[in-house]
Scaffold this motif. Structure first.
Motif, PDB file in Angstrom:
ATOM      1  N   SER A  32       0.838  -1.194   0.000  1.00  0.00           N
ATOM      2  CA  SER A  32       0.000   0.000   0.000  1.00  0.00           C
ATOM      3  C   SER A  32       0.875   1.248   0.000  1.00  0.00           C
ATOM      4  CB  SER A  32      -0.904   0.011   1.235  1.00  0.00           C
ATOM      5  OG  SER A  32      -0.133   0.144   2.419  1.00  0.00           O
ATOM      6  N   LEU A  33       0.277   2.388  -0.315  1.00  0.00           N
ATOM      7  CA  LEU A  33       1.027   3.643  -0.331  1.00  0.00           C
ATOM      8  C   LEU A  33       1.586   3.963   1.049  1.00  0.00           C
ATOM      9  CD1 LEU A  33       1.964   6.197  -1.749  1.00  0.00           C
ATOM     10  CD2 LEU A  33      -0.277   7.222  -1.251  1.00  0.00           C
ATOM     11  N   THR A  34       0.776   3.743   2.077  1.00  0.00           N
ATOM     12  CA  THR A  34       1.259   4.035   3.435  1.00  0.00           C
ATOM     13  C   THR A  34       2.421   3.115   3.810  1.00  0.00           C
ATOM     14  OG1 THR A  34      -0.506   2.594   4.296  1.00  0.00           O
ATOM     15  CG2 THR A  34      -0.916   4.970   4.288  1.00  0.00           C
ATOM     16  N   SER A  35       2.363   1.866   3.401  1.00  0.00           N
ATOM     17  CA  SER A  35       3.465   0.942   3.684  1.00  0.00           C
ATOM     18  C   SER A  35       4.736   1.383   2.970  1.00  0.00           C
ATOM     19  CB  SER A  35       3.092  -0.481   3.276  1.00  0.00           C
ATOM     20  OG  SER A  35       2.174  -1.060   4.176  1.00  0.00           O
ATOM     21  N   LEU A  36       4.600   1.833   1.723  1.00  0.00           N
ATOM     22  CA  LEU A  36       5.772   2.303   0.986  1.00  0.00           C
ATOM     23  C   LEU A  36       6.375   3.539   1.644  1.00  0.00           C
ATOM     24  CD1 LEU A  36       4.596   1.861  -2.726  1.00  0.00           C
ATOM     25  CD2 LEU A  36       6.280   0.485  -1.485  1.00  0.00           C
ATOM     26  N   ILE A  37       5.518   4.440   2.114  1.00  0.00           N
ATOM     27  CA  ILE A  37       6.011   5.644   2.787  1.00  0.00           C
ATOM     28  C   ILE A  37       6.746   5.272   4.073  1.00  0.00           C
ATOM     29  CG2 ILE A  37       5.320   7.746   4.007  1.00  0.00           C
ATOM     30  CD1 ILE A  37       3.025   7.993   1.978  1.00  0.00           C
ATOM     31  N   LEU A  38       6.143   4.414   4.863  1.00  0.00           N
ATOM     32  CA  LEU A  38       6.774   3.990   6.116  1.00  0.00           C
ATOM     33  C   LEU A  38       8.057   3.224   5.844  1.00  0.00           C
ATOM     34  CD1 LEU A  38       3.677   2.899   8.243  1.00  0.00           C
ATOM     35  CD2 LEU A  38       5.027   4.992   8.441  1.00  0.00           C
ATOM     36  N   PHE A  39       8.067   2.423   4.781  1.00  0.00           N
ATOM     37  CA  PHE A  39       9.282   1.689   4.453  1.00  0.00           C
ATOM     38  C   PHE A  39      10.378   2.641   3.997  1.00  0.00           C
ATOM     39  CE2 PHE A  39      12.116  -0.782   1.758  1.00  0.00           C
ATOM     40  CZ  PHE A  39      12.435  -1.806   2.634  1.00  0.00           C
ATOM     41  N   PHE A  40      10.016   3.705   3.271  1.00  0.00           N
ATOM     42  CA  PHE A  40      10.998   4.707   2.864  1.00  0.00           C
ATOM     43  C   PHE A  40      11.716   5.277   4.079  1.00  0.00           C
ATOM     44  CE2 PHE A  40      11.881   9.259   2.562  1.00  0.00           C
ATOM     45  CZ  PHE A  40      12.815   9.289   1.537  1.00  0.00           C
ATOM     46  N   PHE A  41      10.952   5.656   5.091  1.00  0.00           N
ATOM     47  CA  PHE A  41      11.570   6.251   6.280  1.00  0.00           C
ATOM     48  C   PHE A  41      12.314   5.205   7.103  1.00  0.00           C
ATOM     49  CE2 PHE A  41       8.431   9.556   5.317  1.00  0.00           C
ATOM     50  CZ  PHE A  41       9.247  10.670   5.389  1.00  0.00           C
ATOM     51  N   SER A  42      11.821   3.987   7.127  1.00  0.00           N
ATOM     52  CA  SER A  42      12.517   2.922   7.845  1.00  0.00           C
ATOM     53  C   SER A  42      13.874   2.647   7.208  1.00  0.00           C
ATOM     54  CB  SER A  42      11.676   1.642   7.862  1.00  0.00           C
ATOM     55  OG  SER A  42      10.456   1.831   8.542  1.00  0.00           O
ATOM     56  N   ALA A  43      13.890   2.501   5.879  1.00  0.00           N
ATOM     57  CA  ALA A  43      15.136   2.237   5.171  1.00  0.00           C
ATOM     58  C   ALA A  43      16.094   3.419   5.269  1.00  0.00           C
ATOM     59  CB  ALA A  43      14.852   1.912   3.701  1.00  0.00           C
TER      60      ALA A  43
END
Length: 213
Positions: A32-43
């Protein structure tokens, strides 16, 4: 006896099939878009921690590494999201994932390094002392590590983290994404006005080797 053996074999095959399907489902998913956003900040944060601790280990100094002032390195986040968006379709062919990640990492790191040099007049990393490098912006052996990291992200890290993200209530997840994006945008503006430079962070472009291969 024969019937029991057939039942056991069938059960074993069923479990093996279910396990394989489970493993396939773990990485063969739509994020999902929210997962991609959160993964961006996690990475981005994991990349920042990696750079900070690597600098501590190599030089014995605690320095806020990165191109911005916040606790994140965007290039890692961009690379991670690109892996999920562009390489997931090749997930059933690990060799393809590795090759494309190797090439993509090189393009991303080279263009980012070039842009920072053009707009800020400094280098934030330099591979000029490495045997196989291009303009000091990329190092061919280091790209292999990035490609391995991309495989780790696609097959292991991202699915596990996405499972955690899905446990967050949707409203809270959206609010968290908005807060992170706002902070990141503010950091980008502040970093553009007041670039983070100094020993252990940047080096003058004129002081580095321009081409070694």
């Amino acid at each position: 006896m024969a019937r029991d053996m057939v039942v056991r074999i069938s059960e074993g095959v069923r479990r093996q099939f279910a396990q394989e399907r489970y493993l396939e489902a773990e990485y063969d998913r739509a994020y999902s878009l929210t997962s991609l956003i959160l993964f961006f900040f996690s990475a981005s944060t994991v990349g920042w921690l990696w750079e900070v601790f690597l600098h501590i280990f190599m030089d014995g100094a605690l320095i806020n590494r990165g191109t911005t002032w916040g606790p994140w390195l965007p290039i890692y986040g961009v690379g991670g999201v690109m892996t999920l968006v562009l390489l997931r379709k090749f997930a059933d062919k690990p060799a393809h994932v590795f090759a494309f990640a190797y090439l993509g990492s090189g393009i991303l790191e080279y263009t980012t390094g070039w842009a920072l040099e053009q707009f800020r007049g400094v280098k934030y990393w330099d591979y000029s002392e490495s045997l196989f490098n291009i303009n000091g912006r990329v190092c061919l052996e280091v790209l292999a590590l990035f490609a391995v990291g991309a495989c780790f992200i696609l097959y292991i890290a991202a699915p596990a983290m996405d499972n955690l993200y899905r446990k967050i209530p949707q409203t809270a997840k959206v609010v968290l994404c908005v807060v992170l994006i706002t902070l990141f945008a503010a950091d980008l503006v502040f970093s553009a006005l007041y670039p983070k430079m100094g020993p252990g962070i940047t080096m003058d472009v004129s002081e580095t080797t321009k081409w070694i291969f």
